[in-house]
Design a protein around this motif. Structure first.
Motif, short mmCIF file in Angstrom:
data_model
loop_
_atom_site.label_atom_id
_atom_site.label_comp_id
_atom_site.label_asym_id
_atom_site.label_seq_id
_atom_site.Cartn_x
_atom_site.Cartn_y
_atom_site.Cartn_z
N ILE A 80 5.10 -4.48 -8.48
CA ILE A 80 3.59 -4.33 -7.70
C ILE A 80 3.05 -3.62 -9.18
O ILE A 80 3.10 -3.14 -9.72
CB ILE A 80 4.19 -3.06 -6.92
CG1 ILE A 80 4.99 -3.51 -5.78
CG2 ILE A 80 2.79 -2.20 -6.16
CD1 ILE A 80 5.48 -2.07 -4.81
N ASP A 84 -2.20 -4.67 -7.19
CA ASP A 84 -1.83 -4.66 -6.15
C ASP A 84 -2.55 -3.34 -4.97
O ASP A 84 -3.26 -3.19 -4.09
CB ASP A 84 -0.69 -5.09 -6.12
CG ASP A 84 0.30 -6.11 -5.88
OD1 ASP A 84 -0.91 -7.67 -5.39
OD2 ASP A 84 1.25 -6.00 -6.20
N ILE A 85 -2.13 -2.91 -5.89
CA ILE A 85 -2.28 -1.09 -4.98
C ILE A 85 -3.71 -0.55 -5.48
O ILE A 85 -4.22 0.23 -4.35
CB ILE A 85 -1.11 0.16 -5.38
CG1 ILE A 85 -1.93 0.29 -7.07
CG2 ILE A 85 0.11 0.14 -5.58
CD1 ILE A 85 -1.61 1.99 -7.57
N THR A 89 -3.78 -1.46 0.45
CA THR A 89 -3.11 -0.97 0.59
C THR A 89 -1.59 -1.94 2.06
O THR A 89 -0.54 -1.89 2.12
CB THR A 89 -2.57 0.15 0.67
OG1 THR A 89 -3.96 0.19 1.02
CG2 THR A 89 -2.34 1.44 -0.76
N VAL A 92 0.25 -4.50 0.47
CA VAL A 92 1.77 -3.99 -0.03
C VAL A 92 1.95 -4.01 1.25
O VAL A 92 3.62 -3.65 0.84
CB VAL A 92 1.19 -2.43 -0.90
CG1 VAL A 92 2.87 -2.28 -1.61
CG2 VAL A 92 0.32 -2.77 -1.94
N ARG A 95 4.17 -6.72 2.68
CA ARG A 95 5.48 -6.98 1.51
C ARG A 95 5.86 -5.97 1.78
O ARG A 95 7.59 -6.11 1.92
CB ARG A 95 4.68 -6.79 0.06
CG ARG A 95 5.34 -8.17 -0.01
CD ARG A 95 4.18 -8.13 -1.68
NE ARG A 95 5.00 -7.95 -2.45
CZ ARG A 95 4.32 -7.51 -4.30
NH1 ARG A 95 2.87 -7.82 -4.48
NH2 ARG A 95 5.07 -7.26 -5.14
N TYR A 115 6.70 1.55 -6.00
CA TYR A 115 4.72 1.88 -5.23
C TYR A 115 4.26 2.83 -6.18
O TYR A 115 3.68 3.22 -6.09
CB TYR A 115 4.85 1.58 -3.62
CG TYR A 115 3.97 1.29 -3.01
CD1 TYR A 115 2.67 0.64 -3.68
CD2 TYR A 115 3.60 2.08 -2.69
CE1 TYR A 115 2.11 0.91 -3.00
CE2 TYR A 115 2.50 2.87 -1.93
CZ TYR A 115 1.65 1.59 -2.02
OH TYR A 115 0.90 2.09 -1.27
#
Lengths: 173, 173
Positions: A80, A84-85, A89, A92, A95, A115
């Motif tokens: 990650i 991505d963050i 979100t 994520v 995922r 994460y």
DNA sequence: AATTTCATGTAACCAGTTACATGATTCA
DNA sequence: TGAATCATGTAACTGGTTACATGAAATT
């Protein structure tokens, strides 16, 4: 593709899922779903089979091919990133769900740990930005940034709680 | 357009803002920014003026036209829908910032009040979904939904705190 | 009998991404 | 002097949205 992995299904099923569940930022329009399925099929990641061929209302039911399974696993194992963050979100989260279902609890815990660390690393960045907008006397931008910080704090809390819960299950199956 | 409203600026400035600040989900690529500015100019909402025309490095600096100002205000006054909060909260944040800057504190408070109510109304919906996925024994989807619920709770808390702060300022300017 | 749901798709339009292109200016 | 930054743009590719289209089956 993750959806098809969970259970072989048709384009219509996928549209239904996008409509009824809270998977935000995904469109339920046929103009998006059917071409996407076609692309995945052409790439050899999923394969469609016609159900009820004799009847008057056939369904194309797709399932994941071995190549698709490999691709999905590889995708889910990717680390990650900050991007991505910072971006989505909810992606994520999707995922995370697929990681749990496809790769199992161990991997899900590993992912959440990563994460939480990434989130922890991102919060100070936002705090720096907050200091800047405060200096520049931008009150509303400041409030919005505080919002972001609160969101990520909640994010980290959630991740750690779920990690603990998953590890409890591991000890006591 | 909101950015140009805050301060007349060039396409390059906007790209810089998207790159450096946490305005997620907006792209800093010239292929997105310049055509967008062009479109807004053709729609008569912003107008560009060349700065340093004589020099060898001119800049197109855009500012909002009266028509653009009207359009922006109208946009910001639109009520917050269920879709707004279910899709992208960061878009709502951007709207909040511009509401505060363009329409003032009163309107910002009004918007946040609406927002908090919409969030409160959305949480039970997520809880219903959580009950369903629990029945169907989908643990990871359940964790993800709990995540969503926590996020929206944090959202409502933040909104109410900011409302209180803005109202305090009003009493004691 | 009429409406809704199931089920699949196509086509025009719009907009973003990536990558390329250009050239001046500033800084190390 | 060479690299980074300022500053603007174009073009090919990709993919999503909206709307249209079709017709069977199930529901009211």
């Amino acid at each position: 593709m993750g959806l098809v992995r969970q259970q072989p299904q048709s384009g219509y099923d996928i549209m239904k899922t996008f409509e009824t569940t809270a998977i935000s930022s995904y469109s339920s329009s046929p103009g998006a779903v059917y071409p996407a399925l076609r692309r995945l099929e052409e790439a050899g990641l999923i394969a469609g089979e016609v159900e009820n061929r004799d009847s008057l209302r056939p369904r194309q039911v797709y399932h994941v091919t071995p190549a698709g399974e490999r691709e999905l696993r590889q995708y889910l194992l990717q680390p990650i990133t900050r991007e991505d963050i910072a971006k989505n979100t909810s992606d994520v989260m999707l995922r995370f769900v697929f990681t749990g279902n496809v790769l199992g609890r161990r991997e899900a815990v590993r992912m959440l740990t990563q994460y939480a660390q990434a989130v922890d690393a991102y919060i100070p960045e936002l705090k720096r930005q907050l200091a800047i907008v405060r200096q520049e006397a931008l009150p509303y931008a400041g409030h919005a940034l505080e919002h972001g910080i609160e969101q990520y704090r909640a994010e980290a809390r959630w991740a750690r709680r779920v990690i603990a819960r998953l590890q409890d299950e591991e000890d006591d199956p």
